[in-house]
Design a protein around this motif. Sequence first.
Motif: not given
Length: 281
Positions: A129-156
């Motif tokens: 079920a993953g540990d607490a660190r894995m859950r926080w990593v997932i939470l950190g990666v998620t908004p970063a991926l969404v922001v990266a998608g928005r940057v790509v949408a504007r530039r690519v």
Amino acid sequence: MVFGVVMAFCAAVCMGTATVLQAMGARTAQAGGTPAAGLATLALTLRRWPFLAGIALDTLGFAAELVSLRSVPLFLVEAALASSLAVTAVVAAAALGIRLRYAEWAAVGGVCCGLALLAVAAGHEGTGAGDARMRWVILGVTPALVVAGRVVARRVRRGRAAVLGGIAGLCFGLVAVAVRLLPDLGVQRLLTAPSAYAVAVAGLGGYLLLIEALSSGAVTAATAAMVIGETVWPAAYGVLWLGDSTRHGFRLLALAGFAVSIAGALVLARFGDAEQYASPR
């Protein structure tokens, strides 16, 4: 186990049918003869019962997906969700008068056979079920991926639909993984679980990115990239880190079923946005 498999298939049926109903709602709104754009178009569409029924089915499908993710391996659930394209193709052929080519009928059959093989070969959901660190990593990666998608949408510009579709698929894959990392579904625990917020951010962000990808025109490229993004890495993650497994001696059968079902979904990728076929000519 059996109940989880049934819920995964129910999610595919609900989501695949919802796509066609929403397309029918958009078509009736456009056929009303009133020129509208932007929020006015959305308001007209929301007044059509097929579109509302599609939203309700999408909601039921997401609920069924949540249940299945808590009880069966990720590779089975993600393959079943990809198979919703086969449901969309069959329902669209009946409701919208779309003619399926021989290759597409073969792909529908391939998806069904692949899912049948997966249902036979799948073992129990992993105990990890993953540990607490894995859950926080997932939470950190998620908004970063969404922001990266928005940057790509504007530039690519070149290959924009495929890139955005792929990022949207990665977001949907994060939704599946984050659901598996939820400690339980109690309200109090959910309010304090990092993975619960990852589900919300990844789900909404992925949906907005997919809409933008589909609006870029290359529906097949966007949908194919989304299917790959939301299926392959979560399946591998479930096996390697969460302990998902097949029945003893059925590993190759599961691999074959997964490959066939995803390949069939890719052939049917043009149905990722049925609305383009529902527009009045």
